[in-house]
Design a protein around this motif. Structure first.
Motif, PDB file in Angstrom:
ATOM      1  N   MET A  11      81.789 -14.596  16.758  1.00 50.86           N
ATOM      2  CA  MET A  11      82.259 -14.621  14.745  1.00 50.86           C
ATOM      3  C   MET A  11      80.638 -13.839  15.393  1.00 50.86           C
ATOM      4  N   VAL A  12      81.299 -12.616  13.867  1.00 57.46           N
ATOM      5  CA  VAL A  12      80.033 -10.773  13.886  1.00 57.46           C
ATOM      6  C   VAL A  12      79.695 -11.501  12.467  1.00 57.46           C
ATOM      7  N   GLY A  13      79.034 -10.343  12.364  1.00 63.01           N
ATOM      8  CA  GLY A  13      77.952 -10.299  11.010  1.00 63.01           C
ATOM      9  C   GLY A  13      79.309  -9.273   9.737  1.00 63.01           C
ATOM     10  N   VAL A  14      78.696  -9.482   9.085  1.00 66.34           N
ATOM     11  CA  VAL A  14      79.117  -8.025   8.310  1.00 66.34           C
ATOM     12  C   VAL A  14      79.455  -6.690   8.039  1.00 66.34           C
ATOM     13  N   LYS A  15      78.367  -6.284   9.304  1.00 64.34           N
ATOM     14  CA  LYS A  15      78.332  -5.063   9.466  1.00 64.34           C
ATOM     15  C   LYS A  15      78.825  -5.197  10.659  1.00 64.34           C
ATOM     16  N   GLU A  16      79.286  -5.537  11.687  1.00 62.99           N
ATOM     17  CA  GLU A  16      80.090  -5.397  12.716  1.00 62.99           C
ATOM     18  C   GLU A  16      81.522  -5.753  12.372  1.00 62.99           C
ATOM     19  N   ALA A  17      82.116  -6.577  11.098  1.00 63.27           N
ATOM     20  CA  ALA A  17      83.413  -6.361  11.138  1.00 63.27           C
ATOM     21  C   ALA A  17      83.829  -5.646  10.022  1.00 63.27           C
ATOM     22  N   ALA A  18      82.822  -4.921   9.713  1.00 63.92           N
ATOM     23  CA  ALA A  18      83.131  -3.481   9.085  1.00 63.92           C
ATOM     24  C   ALA A  18      82.882  -2.388   9.561  1.00 63.92           C
ATOM     25  N   GLN A  59      72.106 -17.226   0.177  1.00 70.75           N
ATOM     26  CA  GLN A  59      71.267 -16.463   1.213  1.00 70.75           C
ATOM     27  C   GLN A  59      72.354 -16.222   1.067  1.00 70.75           C
ATOM     28  N   GLY A  60      73.018 -17.699   2.331  1.00 72.66           N
ATOM     29  CA  GLY A  60      73.796 -17.216   3.449  1.00 72.66           C
ATOM     30  C   GLY A  60      73.920 -16.332   4.103  1.00 72.66           C
ATOM     31  N   ARG A  61      74.253 -15.765   4.906  1.00 74.53           N
ATOM     32  CA  ARG A  61      75.145 -14.864   6.094  1.00 74.53           C
ATOM     33  C   ARG A  61      76.660 -15.043   6.023  1.00 74.53           C
ATOM     34  N   LEU A  62      77.397 -14.262   6.240  1.00 72.94           N
ATOM     35  CA  LEU A  62      78.821 -14.135   6.289  1.00 72.94           C
ATOM     36  C   LEU A  62      79.368 -13.728   7.539  1.00 72.94           C
ATOM     37  N   LEU A  63      79.923 -14.922   8.873  1.00 67.98           N
ATOM     38  CA  LEU A  63      80.622 -14.508   9.579  1.00 67.98           C
ATOM     39  C   LEU A  63      81.561 -14.785   9.730  1.00 67.98           C
ATOM     40  N   PHE A  64      82.457 -13.531  10.534  1.00 66.06           N
ATOM     41  CA  PHE A  64      83.639 -13.697  10.242  1.00 66.06           C
ATOM     42  C   PHE A  64      84.190 -13.940  11.886  1.00 66.06           C
ATOM     43  N   VAL A  65      85.087 -14.075  11.871  1.00 68.13           N
ATOM     44  CA  VAL A  65      86.089 -14.771  13.675  1.00 68.13           C
ATOM     45  C   VAL A  65      87.212 -13.362  13.837  1.00 68.13           C
TER      46      VAL A  65
END
Length: 87
Positions: free
Chosen positions: A36-43, A70-76
């Motif tokens: 899983m990666v955060g918004v910054k890495e996904a972008a 306030q949750g953190r978005l995590l992408f596959v």
């Protein structure tokens, strides 16, 4: 229709189910965990801004880790790479 099983039959079924479950657990151990990666890495992967990533988040598999808003978005990560498209 009522079926009665002997203790021996029940024991045989229990042993088979236990073996099946053990086999499935071993298969899962061999699977790679989902990265899983955060918004910054996904972008970065998609070549877009973090704001744009948040806007189109529903186009990609993701979870929200944490509490409330306030949750953190995590992408596959693999889905971002496999489904790369110019948003």
């Amino acid at each position: 229709m009522k079926v009665q099983l002997s203790d021996e039959d029940m024991n045989t079924i229990a042993v088979k189910v236990t073996k099946m479950l053990a086999h499935r657990l071993k298969e899962r151990e061999n699977e790679r965990p989902t990265e899983m990666v955060g918004v910054k890495e996904a972008a970065r992967i998609l070549g877009i801004s973090e704001g744009r990533m948040r806007e189109i988040k529903d186009k990609f598999p993701h979870i929200k880790a944490g509490c409330h808003q306030q949750g953190r978005l995590l992408f596959v990560r693999s889905a971002l790479i496999e489904n790369y498209q110019n948003p």
